[in-house]
Scaffold this motif. Structure first.
Motif, short mmCIF file in Angstrom:
data_model
loop_
_atom_site.label_atom_id
_atom_site.label_comp_id
_atom_site.label_asym_id
_atom_site.label_seq_id
_atom_site.Cartn_x
_atom_site.Cartn_y
_atom_site.Cartn_z
N THR A 120 0.83 -1.22 0.00
CA THR A 120 0.00 0.00 0.00
C THR A 120 0.86 1.26 0.00
OG1 THR A 120 -0.07 -0.08 2.41
CG2 THR A 120 -1.92 -1.11 1.25
N THR A 140 2.77 2.39 2.21
CA THR A 140 2.47 3.10 3.46
C THR A 140 3.63 3.01 4.44
OG1 THR A 140 0.12 2.66 3.19
CG2 THR A 140 0.84 3.20 5.41
N GLN A 161 4.49 3.91 8.55
CA GLN A 161 3.93 4.28 9.85
C GLN A 161 5.06 4.53 10.83
OE1 GLN A 161 1.29 1.17 11.08
NE2 GLN A 161 -0.52 2.27 10.36
N GLU A 183 1.14 8.42 9.82
CA GLU A 183 1.02 7.49 8.70
C GLU A 183 1.06 8.28 7.39
OE1 GLU A 183 -1.58 3.92 8.95
OE2 GLU A 183 -2.63 4.88 7.28
N TYR A 184 1.92 7.82 6.50
CA TYR A 184 1.98 8.43 5.17
C TYR A 184 1.61 7.35 4.15
CZ TYR A 184 3.67 10.06 0.72
OH TYR A 184 3.73 10.40 -0.60
N CYS A 185 0.70 7.70 3.23
CA CYS A 185 0.33 6.74 2.20
C CYS A 185 0.74 7.27 0.83
CB CYS A 185 -1.17 6.47 2.23
SG CYS A 185 -1.67 5.42 0.85
N TYR A 189 -0.09 6.22 -2.07
CA TYR A 189 -1.15 6.20 -3.09
C TYR A 189 -1.98 7.49 -3.07
CZ TYR A 189 -0.58 1.46 -4.84
OH TYR A 189 -0.10 0.35 -5.46
N THR A 190 -2.16 8.01 -1.84
CA THR A 190 -2.97 9.24 -1.73
C THR A 190 -2.11 10.47 -1.52
OG1 THR A 190 -3.14 8.92 0.65
CG2 THR A 190 -4.91 7.97 -0.69
N SER A 218 -0.70 12.41 4.59
CA SER A 218 -0.23 11.89 5.88
C SER A 218 -1.25 12.23 6.95
CB SER A 218 1.14 12.45 6.22
OG SER A 218 1.10 13.83 6.31
#
Ligand SMILES: [Zn+2]
Ligand SMILES: [Zn+2]
Length: 412
Positions: free
Chosen positions: A170, A172, A174, A257-259, A261-262, A265
């Motif tokens: 993902t 991601t 954390q 949390e950093y993603c 895909y989007t 954070s």
């Protein structure tokens, strides 16, 4: 538990043509907004223990070395594999070598003034007081048993813990920061779901040798891309700076949390799970005792402020078990009633048949109550087989106290 593998202090590399002057870490340190005026001095006094120096932790410690810390402990039992090149910040020539040692040498080369220590051990095999002298702990491993153990040790000694993790599928990252202000603080296991507990079961294989010891299998390798590991390390170090220098709003007990895909954070609060099965117990550290083994369990309970005769008073001597009795060639069990080094299977010889007395697990206690010790509680530890005692733990049921002798595996 095996004997403690040595934790080695790394020496500065010898450079051809004499030593190149090392820059002061302060030379590039920015003037952090609302930060302390003595930020460089604060960092220069910081002692950080890092558990796991792989694709994430290995990068964390290289950053920390550049901040000119007082001391860095690198703990990792594993070696670099050929695949490590894909996710770790390493030279391909390091494949096959121990992660802790190779990375510690790089840290020392970056910051010769920092005392750097490498331990090729699992966190479970560190001395019981290993976390007591650290200011902050960094955790970067996929091993769930190690996560629980690190969380437990940080709660015991009230150490802030920064945990970095990646989820490759993902994209991601954390970064969790556990403040460990008290026993009500969250720990890494507080957030475990059913999946983690199941995975923990899969990672732990119970040994069939009758010792009851749980052997942790190698966890699955981190499936990630190098850049994501690097991002996790960078964000973790940013949180270390936030904690160490009290920059901005407190990040204690938060998860960042950093993603990918989007590209978003999110920061959220971590809370204590009331049903967390991991131990959340705070230990008090008693002033160091130079001749610990000259003290009796009863002496130590009095110093701790506990009632030495109370049935709820319990003792444990690091590296030893209390052995009530064992078996020899005679038909009856032989009384032993002393502390025996954990790894040892035998406790002296029988005075009648002269054969050695075998320790039997059911008469062996890691934690021994005052009631079981009986009159032995008044004897110095040295007379009870524990002349080499380094740490003694005492509890009265509500409170735990750790007594320590000076020893060479302490974080300086
Ligand atoms: Zn917990
Ligand atoms: Zn015998």
């Amino acid at each position: 538990m095996p004997e403690h593998a040595p934790i080695i202090e790394v020496q500065p590399p010898r450079r051809a043509g004499g030593n190149v002057a090392s820059p002061s870490a302060a030379a590039r340190l920015p003037a952090f907004i609302a930060g302390p005026a003595d930020a460089a001095a604060k960092l220069g006094a910081l002692k950080v223990l890092t558990i796991g120096v792989g694709s994430v932790g290995g990068r964390v410690v290289l950053h920390l070395a550049r901040l000119g810390l007082a001391s860095l402990w690198l703990i990792d039992p594993k070696r670099f594999k050929a695949e490590s090149i894909l996710t770790h910040d390493i030279d391909p020539r390091s494949v096959g070598k121990f992660k802790a040692q190779v990375t510690a040498r790089r840290c020392k080369a970056i910051s010769p003034a920092t005392r750097v220590f490498a331990g090729r051990v699992r966190v479970e095999d560190l001395p019981v007081d290993a976390f007591a002298d650290a200011d902050l702990v960094v955790l970067a491993t996929d091993n769930l048993a190690a996560e629980i153990e690190v969380g437990r040790r940080c709660v015991r000694f009230g150490k802030p813990l920064v945990q970095a993790a990646v989820h490759g599928d993902t994209l991601t990252v954390q970064v969790r920061v556990f403040g460990n202000a008290d026993q009500q603080s969250p720990c890494p296991a507080c957030g475990f779901g059913e999946g983690e507990w199941r995975m923990l079961n899969d990672q732990v294989r119970f040994s069939c040798d009758g010792s009851g010891a749980a052997l942790v299998q190698g966890a699955l390798p981190t499936m990630s891309v190098s850049s994501l590991c690097s991002l996790a390390a960078d964000l973790a170090v940013n949180q270390v700076l936030r904690v160490a220098l009290a920059l901005g709003e407190s990040v204690l007990d938060t998860c960042l949390e950093y993603c990918g895909y989007t590209n978003r954070s999110v920061s959220s609060r971590l809370v204590r799970n009331a049903r967390c099965p991991a131990e959340h117990a705070r230990w008090r550290i008693a002033p160091e005792i130079k001749f610990l083994s000259a003290c009796s369990p009863a002496d130590l309970s009095r110093v701790a402020g506990f009632d030495p005769a109370s049935a709820s008073t319990a003792f444990a001597v690091e590296g030893f078990n209390w052995v009530e009795s064992g078996m020899c060639r005679c038909a009856l069990p032989q009384a032993v009633r002393c502390f025996v080094p954990e790894a040892r299977q035998r406790a002296g010889r029988c005075s009648q048949c002269r054969s050695s007395i075998r320790v039997q697990p059911i008469f062996e206690h890691q934690v021994v109550s005052a009631a079981l010790l009986g009159a032995a509680a008044g004897q110095p530890l040295a007379n009870l087989g524990a002349a080499a005692a380094r740490c003694v733990w005492l509890s009265n049921g509500d409170e735990s106290v750790l007594f320590r002798a000076p020893h060479d595996q302490r974080l300086p």
